[in-house]
Design a protein around this motif. Sequence first.
Motif, PDB file in Angstrom:
ATOM      1  N   UNK A   5       0.897   9.893  -2.405  1.00 59.33           N
ATOM      2  CA  UNK A   5       0.523   9.475  -3.746  1.00 59.33           C
ATOM      3  C   UNK A   5      -0.970   9.702  -3.932  1.00 59.33           C
ATOM      4  N   UNK A   6      -1.355   9.914  -5.175  1.00 58.78           N
ATOM      5  CA  UNK A   6      -2.771  10.044  -5.496  1.00 58.78           C
ATOM      6  C   UNK A   6      -2.974   9.635  -6.942  1.00 58.78           C
ATOM      7  N   UNK A   7      -4.167   9.162  -7.240  1.00 61.74           N
ATOM      8  CA  UNK A   7      -4.513   8.774  -8.602  1.00 61.74           C
ATOM      9  C   UNK A   7      -6.014   8.950  -8.788  1.00 61.74           C
ATOM     10  N   UNK A   8      -6.409   9.223 -10.014  1.00 63.53           N
ATOM     11  CA  UNK A   8      -7.826   9.367 -10.334  1.00 63.53           C
ATOM     12  C   UNK A   8      -8.043   8.963 -11.777  1.00 63.53           C
ATOM     13  N   UNK A  44     -12.900   6.572 -10.420  1.00 62.38           N
ATOM     14  CA  UNK A  44     -12.103   5.901  -9.396  1.00 62.38           C
ATOM     15  C   UNK A  44     -11.047   6.883  -8.891  1.00 62.38           C
ATOM     16  N   UNK A  45     -10.770   6.794  -7.615  1.00 66.23           N
ATOM     17  CA  UNK A  45      -9.763   7.697  -7.052  1.00 66.23           C
ATOM     18  C   UNK A  45      -9.085   7.042  -5.870  1.00 66.23           C
ATOM     19  N   UNK A  46      -7.860   7.489  -5.606  1.00 65.06           N
ATOM     20  CA  UNK A  46      -7.075   6.991  -4.481  1.00 65.06           C
ATOM     21  C   UNK A  46      -6.164   8.099  -3.994  1.00 65.06           C
ATOM     22  N   UNK A  47      -5.995   8.184  -2.676  1.00 65.30           N
ATOM     23  CA  UNK A  47      -5.015   9.087  -2.099  1.00 65.30           C
ATOM     24  C   UNK A  47      -4.288   8.352  -0.989  1.00 65.30           C
ATOM     25  N   UNK A  48      -2.972   8.455  -0.977  1.00 66.04           N
ATOM     26  CA  UNK A  48      -2.107   7.816   0.022  1.00 66.04           C
ATOM     27  C   UNK A  48      -1.392   8.928   0.795  1.00 66.04           C
ATOM     28  N   UNK A  49      -1.651   8.998   2.103  1.00 67.81           N
ATOM     29  CA  UNK A  49      -1.132  10.101   2.922  1.00 67.81           C
ATOM     30  C   UNK A  49      -0.189   9.553   3.988  1.00 67.81           C
ATOM     31  N   UNK A  50       1.078   9.977   3.995  1.00 61.90           N
ATOM     32  CA  UNK A  50       1.980   9.543   5.071  1.00 61.90           C
ATOM     33  C   UNK A  50       1.666  10.293   6.369  1.00 61.90           C
ATOM     34  N   UNK A  51       1.704   9.575   7.461  1.00 63.53           N
ATOM     35  CA  UNK A  51       1.515  10.162   8.789  1.00 63.53           C
ATOM     36  C   UNK A  51       2.803   9.929   9.569  1.00 63.53           C
ATOM     37  N   UNK A  52       3.761  10.801   9.347  1.00 68.96           N
ATOM     38  CA  UNK A  52       5.090  10.579   9.911  1.00 68.96           C
ATOM     39  C   UNK A  52       5.811   9.507   9.121  1.00 68.96           C
ATOM     40  N   UNK A  53       6.826   8.918   9.748  1.00 70.94           N
ATOM     41  CA  UNK A  53       7.630   7.914   9.065  1.00 70.94           C
ATOM     42  C   UNK A  53       7.117   6.497   9.255  1.00 70.94           C
ATOM     43  N   UNK A  54       6.253   6.278  10.251  1.00 75.63           N
ATOM     44  CA  UNK A  54       5.859   4.907  10.581  1.00 75.63           C
ATOM     45  C   UNK A  54       4.377   4.630  10.336  1.00 75.63           C
ATOM     46  N   UNK A  55       3.620   5.632   9.935  1.00 76.09           N
ATOM     47  CA  UNK A  55       2.187   5.424   9.715  1.00 76.09           C
ATOM     48  C   UNK A  55       1.775   5.985   8.367  1.00 76.09           C
ATOM     49  N   UNK A  56       0.707   5.384   7.829  1.00 78.15           N
ATOM     50  CA  UNK A  56       0.174   5.850   6.559  1.00 78.15           C
ATOM     51  C   UNK A  56      -1.312   5.573   6.455  1.00 78.15           C
ATOM     52  N   UNK A  57      -1.988   6.417   5.712  1.00 78.18           N
ATOM     53  CA  UNK A  57      -3.428   6.290   5.491  1.00 78.18           C
ATOM     54  C   UNK A  57      -3.693   6.268   3.993  1.00 78.18           C
ATOM     55  N   UNK A  58      -4.548   5.351   3.559  1.00 82.01           N
ATOM     56  CA  UNK A  58      -4.894   5.237   2.140  1.00 82.01           C
ATOM     57  C   UNK A  58      -6.409   5.176   2.026  1.00 82.01           C
ATOM     58  N   UNK A  59      -6.980   6.028   1.197  1.00 82.14           N
ATOM     59  CA  UNK A  59      -8.421   6.066   0.976  1.00 82.14           C
ATOM     60  C   UNK A  59      -8.665   5.922  -0.520  1.00 82.14           C
ATOM     61  N   UNK A  60      -9.592   5.017  -0.872  1.00 80.05           N
ATOM     62  CA  UNK A  60      -9.894   4.776  -2.282  1.00 80.05           C
ATOM     63  C   UNK A  60     -11.389   4.579  -2.442  1.00 80.05           C
ATOM     64  N   UNK A  61     -11.873   4.822  -3.651  1.00 81.70           N
ATOM     65  CA  UNK A  61     -13.295   4.638  -3.895  1.00 81.70           C
ATOM     66  C   UNK A  61     -13.598   4.505  -5.364  1.00 81.70           C
ATOM     67  N   UNK A 113      -6.755   9.142 -16.967  1.00 83.67           N
ATOM     68  CA  UNK A 113      -6.341   9.097 -15.577  1.00 83.67           C
ATOM     69  C   UNK A 113      -5.066   9.862 -15.345  1.00 83.67           C
ATOM     70  N   UNK A 114      -4.868  10.237 -14.085  1.00 87.75           N
ATOM     71  CA  UNK A 114      -3.647  10.932 -13.676  1.00 87.75           C
ATOM     72  C   UNK A 114      -3.121  10.279 -12.412  1.00 87.75           C
ATOM     73  N   UNK A 115      -1.815  10.411 -12.204  1.00 86.61           N
ATOM     74  CA  UNK A 115      -1.160   9.884 -11.019  1.00 86.61           C
ATOM     75  C   UNK A 115      -0.203  10.937 -10.475  1.00 86.61           C
ATOM     76  N   UNK A 116      -0.155  11.019  -9.158  1.00 85.29           N
ATOM     77  CA  UNK A 116       0.748  11.988  -8.508  1.00 85.29           C
ATOM     78  C   UNK A 116       1.677  11.249  -7.554  1.00 85.29           C
TER      79      UNK A 116
END
Length: 1001
Positions: free
Chosen positions: A170-173, A186-203, A998-1001
Amino acid sequence: MKFKALIGTSILAMAVATPAYAQDAEEEVARDAFGGEIVVTAQRQSERLQDVPIAVSAFSTEALEAQQIKTPSDLQLTLPNVTFTKTNFTGASFTIRGIGDLCVGTTCDSATAIHLNGDPLFSTRLFETEFFDLERIEVLRGPQGTLFGRNATSGVVNVITAKPKLGAFEAAAEAEYGNYNSIKGKAMVNIPLGDTMGLRVAGIYLNRDGYTKNEFLDTRIDDRDLYSVRGSFRWEPTPDTTIDLLASYFREKDKRTRIQKQLCQRDPTGILGCLNSRLDNSPFNGNATFTAALTSREFLAIRGIPQAFALGSLYGPDVYANTTIPSDPRTVNTAYTPSYFTSELTLQGQIEHNFGPVSLQVSGQYQKVKLDASQDYNSNVGNRALYATGLATLQAAANGALGAALAPYFAPVAAAIIPDGPTGQLCTSLAEESGYGSYGGNSICSDQSLQFDRSNQYNSSWSVEGILSSDLDGPFNFLVGGIYADYHLTENSYYVNAFPIDYLTGVLGAFTAATNPPAAGGPLPPSFLATPFFRNNTDDLKITSYGLFGEAYFEVNDRVKLTVGLRYNNDKKAVRARSTLASFLAPHGGTGSAFDSPFVVSFDADPGTPGNQIIQERDVKFNKLTGRAVIDFKITDDNLLYASYSRGYKSGGINPPLQPIFEVPESFRPEQVDAFEIGSKNTFGNGALQLNLTAFYYKYKDLQLSKIVARTAVNDNVSADIYGFEAEGIVRPDPDWVINLGFSYLHTKVTDDKFTSNPRDFGGGREDAVIIKDITNAANCAVASSSGNAAGVNAFVNGVQTLINLGVVPGVQAGAGLQPTTSFPADGGIASTGAFSICSVMEAAAAGAFANLPAPVAGLSVNPGALGGVDYFSAGVPVNIKGNQLPQAPNYKFSAGVQYTARLGDGDMTLVPRFDLAYTGESYGSIFNGNVNRIKGYAQVNAQLQLNGPDDKWYVKGFIQNLFDSNSVTGLYITDQSSGNYTNIFTLEPRRYGIAAGVKF
């Protein structure tokens, strides 16, 4: 049935209606808290907001956006019995039900606990930034000490960040442009790392021009330039285990101001600086200040220093006499440009594992905070022409006019502060740690006489908490936990710098060193008086705190539940501090620290300890057992009644050292509140109406309050009763309409006899009192008749004036020319008379020191020592504040918002207008109440129009905040007597408007 123990109430969010676009009405209501059944998972179980027997409000990220709640100041507008204001020393007060951060100082705890993802924060700058990428914000009203981290007497604000979503990208800005040339992204990106892990960065990034116009320099100040970034990582190695990690960094560097404006009803006498009836757009009387007193002809005369060195007379025009204060709160005249810097690093970790019948959660965090802010101290530009004679005399003395022997004493002073001569630029010490200031080459030079302050702080903290909760099949469940927190402050200083301070410390230092008597070793090396600025410094503060807590939950039947909890609190505080201003001689040409001076032995930072101490050291410890009991009854699945009792506690602390020394308590006691609450939560018509009602009564013991004494915040305790009522409603006649309503009533009253001095009126409202402005330090004291004899006490003071003028008083040279008592203006709210004099001499005279003068003194019509019946008050005549209202406690608040969703075409797109109105009633900015401390009620209106694209993939919106551009005052702060007794005010932001997309993905 199974019952999941409630932890705090971090279990659900209340959101503003968000269009469902491709959903039908029933599905839309199911995802919408305004009449819907929003449920957020916590500890792998769920609870509806309407099932929680606590007064709590929560806002999802959609709610924050729709209601334009972008900062904590905005948050107050929609919450019952909640106010927020900036405070004088770079902090803020979040007040809930009349209880906020009224205590000021490094050893004060916050009454409203601020939490991030459930972990308590120390001295956080979290509220400096705007909200971004949050899951929700929860505001719990009332004492919450049993379960929430460090205890809090007013409530908890818990900010829950958005967590990574597993298995989905997912991503949004969003980009926004508004007036004041405001640019925000403002922005955000949500990145899956396999099925059990995830990383989210926002600012978030924000840059805008200043809200305030500085007419003197033709610039804008109070701007913002900040960014914040946050990274979150989630790992679910098993279905029963979740690990969350978070790292966040915030930084701001700009010309932001801590205060908005200074107001004053000008005192023409200069004895107070400002009067006691109202707040005007007028300059305070500069003759009331420390710098005016110690550079005056009157003070120099009693020291035997040639009066030609004086920068003025206390009976003459002051530097602000002919200045004007713009009526617009966002227009100022200042020769000094403010600066503001802060940064905060936050690291968090949490692991949670479900063992089946019990779950264990362990969390910890680390914080590192830096803060450095400076701005004009007097918010005005004085008339330096009044200094001409004194500056010319200094230059002449440096050139040898007083003799070759004295020239080396004055030459370094002139070189440091008037390097281009008496008509050139004036150099003022920087607020710096060495203590040398201008006399060490650390100065700022200007055509004007500058005066500014600086507040800086560096601290770090960490905490760890463990919670074990059960999920048993029977009627009984439990929760037990513990927390340990460690806070270490390595620097906290408040400086006041002014050119006249540099001047007086240089000139007085030169005379003191040059005229050192032979019995004391004769002349000393050329020196100045250190420090050449006021500095109240906390060199080191360590706080350790731990709590052990537990709750038991018993379901009597399917509709009745009993909760009982206890908590043990333990707090230890150790502090090293000192306060300096012209405190000891330091030779010119020194390096390192002024405290390396061979003459520092004359300085005593701790008069309460035998011998001379270079720094004051104190430690205190507190412990308390608190708890709560709740019974709740579900009349139906949609109607809940509850009653609760809870005891809250906030630890006490240590007052900072004062300079000069005044009679104030060395420490202040812990707070304790016994809170009783009844409430009802109701949902009617399948969500068409939601109505929550709460009534409460608090018995408060030792509420901590602050006032300024000798340029320093000093804290004391009072007891109070508080009661009130709150109502929150949501009306949803159909899925496209949402109306939210809020109302609160609050009554606060000091209940016990409490006598304390009013900084605005040292005479305590008495006609038989005389307010004294001490010409040796610009503090105020008072004398009053023991028998109500106004004429007698005035005769007493006038007699003492004559003794001082004639040089009869030991250690005081003749020739001061102190004048008799004078009246204040009739509309000034001061019943007493006043005079410039010396408080220590008044104290001695009141004690009979001059009762037996050896012979009649020429010119003395009345011997003051023989009058008798006069009482001396070093901190002013105390008044009883019993029955007064607590500050920051408006009697009434209400809010209303309406939102409509218009479906366009086939319904793929929607247009959503929203309108919000909030009114906050009248309150007081000081415990002394009165018209001069009154904060008028204010209303704020916001509006927004948002167009949503198909499937919520994009949106554009236009917004306006503070539609009528109200300059609403949210708080007051009264400065001390040696600064002029003016009032700093804090306001809401001006009207803001703009567009965003804004946009969302």
